[in-house]
Design a protein around this motif. Structure first.
Motif, PDB file in Angstrom:
ATOM      1  N   GLU A 269       0.825  -1.218   0.000  1.00 32.91           N
ATOM      2  CA  GLU A 269       0.000   0.000   0.000  1.00 32.91           C
ATOM      3  C   GLU A 269       0.851   1.257   0.000  1.00 32.91           C
ATOM      4  O   GLU A 269       0.544   2.233  -0.694  1.00 32.91           O
ATOM      5  N   ASP A 270       1.915   1.238   0.786  1.00 35.03           N
ATOM      6  CA  ASP A 270       2.808   2.401   0.824  1.00 35.03           C
ATOM      7  C   ASP A 270       3.529   2.581  -0.516  1.00 35.03           C
ATOM      8  O   ASP A 270       3.764   3.702  -0.960  1.00 35.03           O
ATOM      9  N   ILE A 271       3.887   1.465  -1.124  1.00 34.48           N
ATOM     10  CA  ILE A 271       4.556   1.540  -2.428  1.00 34.48           C
ATOM     11  C   ILE A 271       3.612   2.158  -3.463  1.00 34.48           C
ATOM     12  O   ILE A 271       4.020   2.965  -4.299  1.00 34.48           O
ATOM     13  N   GLU A 272       2.346   1.798  -3.375  1.00 38.66           N
ATOM     14  CA  GLU A 272       1.383   2.362  -4.333  1.00 38.66           C
ATOM     15  C   GLU A 272       1.346   3.882  -4.271  1.00 38.66           C
ATOM     16  O   GLU A 272       1.219   4.557  -5.290  1.00 38.66           O
ATOM     17  N   ARG A 273       1.462   4.420  -3.079  1.00 40.07           N
ATOM     18  CA  ARG A 273       1.488   5.889  -2.956  1.00 40.07           C
ATOM     19  C   ARG A 273       2.691   6.483  -3.678  1.00 40.07           C
ATOM     20  O   ARG A 273       2.610   7.560  -4.259  1.00 40.07           O
ATOM     21  N   LEU A 274       3.816   5.766  -3.652  1.00 36.35           N
ATOM     22  CA  LEU A 274       5.005   6.242  -4.369  1.00 36.35           C
ATOM     23  C   LEU A 274       4.826   6.097  -5.881  1.00 36.35           C
ATOM     24  O   LEU A 274       5.232   6.957  -6.657  1.00 36.35           O
ATOM     25  N   LEU A 275       4.191   4.986  -6.277  1.00 37.65           N
ATOM     26  CA  LEU A 275       4.025   4.738  -7.710  1.00 37.65           C
ATOM     27  C   LEU A 275       3.062   5.738  -8.334  1.00 37.65           C
ATOM     28  O   LEU A 275       3.157   6.048  -9.530  1.00 37.65           O
ATOM     29  N   GLU A 276       2.144   6.248  -7.533  1.00 43.28           N
ATOM     30  CA  GLU A 276       1.230   7.266  -8.052  1.00 43.28           C
ATOM     31  C   GLU A 276       2.007   8.493  -8.509  1.00 43.28           C
ATOM     32  O   GLU A 276       1.631   9.145  -9.478  1.00 43.28           O
ATOM     33  N   VAL A 277       3.099   8.788  -7.819  1.00 41.04           N
ATOM     34  CA  VAL A 277       3.945   9.916  -8.214  1.00 41.04           C
ATOM     35  C   VAL A 277       4.981   9.452  -9.264  1.00 41.04           C
ATOM     36  O   VAL A 277       5.335  10.197 -10.171  1.00 41.04           O
ATOM     37  N   GLY A 278       5.442   8.217  -9.119  1.00 36.87           N
ATOM     38  CA  GLY A 278       6.372   7.647 -10.094  1.00 36.87           C
ATOM     39  C   GLY A 278       7.833   7.936  -9.788  1.00 36.87           C
ATOM     40  O   GLY A 278       8.732   7.358 -10.381  1.00 36.87           O
ATOM     41  N   ALA A 279       8.052   8.869  -8.872  1.00 33.87           N
ATOM     42  CA  ALA A 279       9.432   9.208  -8.500  1.00 33.87           C
ATOM     43  C   ALA A 279       9.458   9.553  -7.025  1.00 33.87           C
ATOM     44  O   ALA A 279       8.444   9.931  -6.442  1.00 33.87           O
ATOM     45  N   LEU A 280      10.630   9.431  -6.445  1.00 37.35           N
ATOM     46  CA  LEU A 280      10.794   9.809  -5.047  1.00 37.35           C
ATOM     47  C   LEU A 280      11.301  11.242  -4.984  1.00 37.35           C
ATOM     48  O   LEU A 280      12.032  11.689  -5.863  1.00 37.35           O
ATOM     49  N   THR A 281      10.903  11.931  -3.952  1.00 35.12           N
ATOM     50  CA  THR A 281      11.471  13.242  -3.727  1.00 35.12           C
ATOM     51  C   THR A 281      12.835  13.017  -3.089  1.00 35.12           C
ATOM     52  O   THR A 281      12.936  12.453  -2.012  1.00 35.12           O
ATOM     53  N   LEU A 282      13.869  13.409  -3.797  1.00 32.57           N
ATOM     54  CA  LEU A 282      15.208  13.105  -3.308  1.00 32.57           C
ATOM     55  C   LEU A 282      15.627  14.099  -2.233  1.00 32.57           C
ATOM     56  O   LEU A 282      15.372  15.292  -2.359  1.00 32.57           O
ATOM     57  N   PRO A 283      16.277  13.607  -1.196  1.00 33.73           N
ATOM     58  CA  PRO A 283      16.703  14.480  -0.112  1.00 33.73           C
ATOM     59  C   PRO A 283      17.990  15.232  -0.448  1.00 33.73           C
ATOM     60  O   PRO A 283      18.748  15.560   0.415  1.00 33.73           O
ATOM     61  N   TRP A 284      18.234  15.472  -1.710  1.00 34.75           N
ATOM     62  CA  TRP A 284      19.378  16.293  -2.104  1.00 34.75           C
ATOM     63  C   TRP A 284      19.001  16.966  -3.415  1.00 34.75           C
ATOM     64  O   TRP A 284      18.094  16.541  -4.107  1.00 34.75           O
ATOM     65  N   ASN A 285      19.737  18.007  -3.728  1.00 37.16           N
ATOM     66  CA  ASN A 285      19.447  18.750  -4.944  1.00 37.16           C
ATOM     67  C   ASN A 285      20.382  18.295  -6.049  1.00 37.16           C
ATOM     68  O   ASN A 285      21.560  18.621  -6.063  1.00 37.16           O
ATOM     69  N   VAL A 286      19.851  17.517  -6.990  1.00 35.08           N
ATOM     70  CA  VAL A 286      20.728  16.921  -8.000  1.00 35.08           C
ATOM     71  C   VAL A 286      21.248  17.942  -9.017  1.00 35.08           C
ATOM     72  O   VAL A 286      22.244  17.705  -9.668  1.00 35.08           O
ATOM     73  N   ASP A 287      20.566  19.071  -9.151  1.00 36.88           N
ATOM     74  CA  ASP A 287      21.007  20.056 -10.146  1.00 36.88           C
ATOM     75  C   ASP A 287      22.163  20.889  -9.634  1.00 36.88           C
ATOM     76  O   ASP A 287      22.894  21.503 -10.395  1.00 36.88           O
ATOM     77  N   SER A 288      22.274  20.902  -8.301  1.00 38.59           N
ATOM     78  CA  SER A 288      23.272  21.796  -7.728  1.00 38.59           C
ATOM     79  C   SER A 288      24.618  21.117  -7.615  1.00 38.59           C
ATOM     80  O   SER A 288      24.728  19.954  -7.236  1.00 38.59           O
ATOM     81  N   ASN A 289      25.667  21.840  -7.948  1.00 34.00           N
ATOM     82  CA  ASN A 289      27.008  21.272  -7.804  1.00 34.00           C
ATOM     83  C   ASN A 289      27.407  21.150  -6.342  1.00 34.00           C
ATOM     84  O   ASN A 289      28.304  20.399  -6.007  1.00 34.00           O
ATOM     85  N   ASP A 290      26.695  21.885  -5.497  1.00 33.17           N
ATOM     86  CA  ASP A 290      26.998  21.841  -4.068  1.00 33.17           C
ATOM     87  C   ASP A 290      26.845  20.431  -3.515  1.00 33.17           C
ATOM     88  O   ASP A 290      27.535  20.038  -2.586  1.00 33.17           O
ATOM     89  N   SER A 291      25.912  19.699  -4.098  1.00 29.91           N
ATOM     90  CA  SER A 291      25.650  18.372  -3.561  1.00 29.91           C
ATOM     91  C   SER A 291      26.721  17.382  -4.028  1.00 29.91           C
ATOM     92  O   SER A 291      26.788  16.259  -3.555  1.00 29.91           O
ATOM     93  N   ARG A 292      27.524  17.815  -5.007  1.00 30.13           N
ATOM     94  CA  ARG A 292      28.579  16.918  -5.476  1.00 30.13           C
ATOM     95  C   ARG A 292      29.792  17.008  -4.574  1.00 30.13           C
ATOM     96  O   ARG A 292      29.998  17.983  -3.878  1.00 30.13           O
ATOM     97  N   ARG A 293      30.584  15.961  -4.635  1.00 25.28           N
ATOM     98  CA  ARG A 293      31.772  15.928  -3.824  1.00 25.28           C
ATOM     99  C   ARG A 293      32.744  17.020  -4.254  1.00 25.28           C
ATOM    100  O   ARG A 293      32.940  17.267  -5.418  1.00 25.28           O
TER     101      ARG A 293
END
Ligand code: C2E
Ligand code: MG
Ligand code: MG
Ligand code: MG
Length: 293
Positions: A269-293
């Motif tokens: 049931e919990d997975i279904e809630r995620l599948l409705e969105v299709g993606a997870l909200t990531l706890p980091w900002n992938v566009d920002s270079n700050d998140s890179r090493r």
């Protein structure tokens, strides 16, 4: 009441529960009926694209709701199943249940291209007609072979190489994907990677969990990712628990991962809630270079 009925015996039972041998005896005694009594259940852990959070697939992980011992983790009872001839039955239940669930989700979430990953025990893999069973289950739930990924451990590969090779070849003809699970901890050789129809290496979580702190682990990850690339294999990291691990994995080009940082294994049931969105909200900002090493 149950308590009144159980009386002292329940007390004794509970007291002995912490005793490893005693627990094992209970597990052994109850495992067979647990399959029939519907006490087993699957949780599913999303595999995501670290760049986007998109859910690429799910790994089915078995749990056992034991009436007395509570929720048991697979490491405690899989081994019992293997040593008591129940691995086949347990494995068949898992494969059937996971494929039925994917069939349902494929129907409910048509726009997602999901792959279901299922762990296969050594006993199952070398059992006669395993591929016939897989084919039958795929047909029953309207799945393509390529929508199923079977995860085997390196030690299976070294076990009965002839049998393994012949079974994997048959599974390959069905289009089923094969992943080597816990890669890096077992005993398979590079020769096996060349000669077996493997699609994916799953990097063991022991190398991923401490990436931020361990230079040695970073070297191992880097090598496995390079190895996968050289053999034309996909690579998935498991055990991603920190943003630091994510940034290192992205740096070396490992974009597929599972881990508590993104999502723990969850019930359907919990997975279904995620599948409705299709993606997870990531706890980091992938566009920002700050998140890179
Ligand atoms: P596995 O196939 O390598 O599965 C990954 C395990 O790592 C799962 O534990 C999962 O909950 C855990 N995990 C995932 N992300 C993280 C993380 O970020 N941090 C940490 N610390 N752990 C993480 P689980 O569910 O307890 O399963 C343990 C093992 O039991 C599996 O390892 C697999 O080898 C076996 N197993 C589970 N389900 C089945 C099954 O249906 N059949 C068979 N034959 N084996 C199974
Ligand atoms: Mg696995
Ligand atoms: Mg293949
Ligand atoms: Mg693992």
């Amino acid at each position: 009441s149950a308590k009144a009925q159980g009386g002292n015996s329940v007390g004794v039972f509970t007291e002995d529960m912490n005793d490893r041998g005693e627990r094992r005896t209970i597990i052994e005694m109850n495992l067979r009926t647990s399959i029939d009594d519907d006490h087993l259940m699957l949780e599913y852990q999303p595999e995501v694209d670290l760049r986007t959070g998109r859910i690429l697939g799910l790994e089915a992980l078995v749990r056992w709701n034991h009436p007395v011992l509570g929720k048991l983790q697979p490491l405690e009872f899989i081994e019992v199943a293997e040593s008591t001839n129940l691995a086949g039955e347990l494995g068949a239940w898992v494969l059937d249940t996971a494929c039925a669930q994917l069939g349902q989700w494929k129907h409910d979430f048509r726009e997602l291209d999901l792959v279901m990953s299922v762990n296969v025990s050594p006993v199952q893999l070398v059992s006669l007609d395993f591929d016939v069973y897989v084919k039958q289950v795929l047909e029953q739930y309207g799945l393509l072979g390529s929508e199923l990924c079977l995860e085997i451990t390196e030690n299976v590969v070294v076990g009965d190489l002839r049998r393994t090779r012949s079974t994997l070849a048959k599974l390959e003809r069905l289009g089923v994907r094969i992943a080597i699970d816990d890669f890096g901890t077992g005993y398979s050789s590079l020769g096996h990677l060349k000669s077996l129809p493997v699609d994916t290496l799953k990097i063991d979580k022991v190398f991923v969990q401490n990436l931020d702190r361990s230079e040695g682990d970073r070297v191992i990850i880097d090598s496995i990712v390079g190895l996968a690339a050289s053999f034309g294999l996909d690579v998935v990291a498991e055990g991603v628990e920190s943003v630091g691990a994510v940034s290192y994995l992205l740096d070396v080009g490992c974009v597929r991962a599972q881990g508590f940082l993104m999502s723990k294994p969850k019930g359907a049931e919990d997975i279904e809630r995620l599948l409705e969105v299709g993606a997870l909200t990531l706890p980091w900002n992938v566009d920002s270079n700050d998140s890179r090493r």
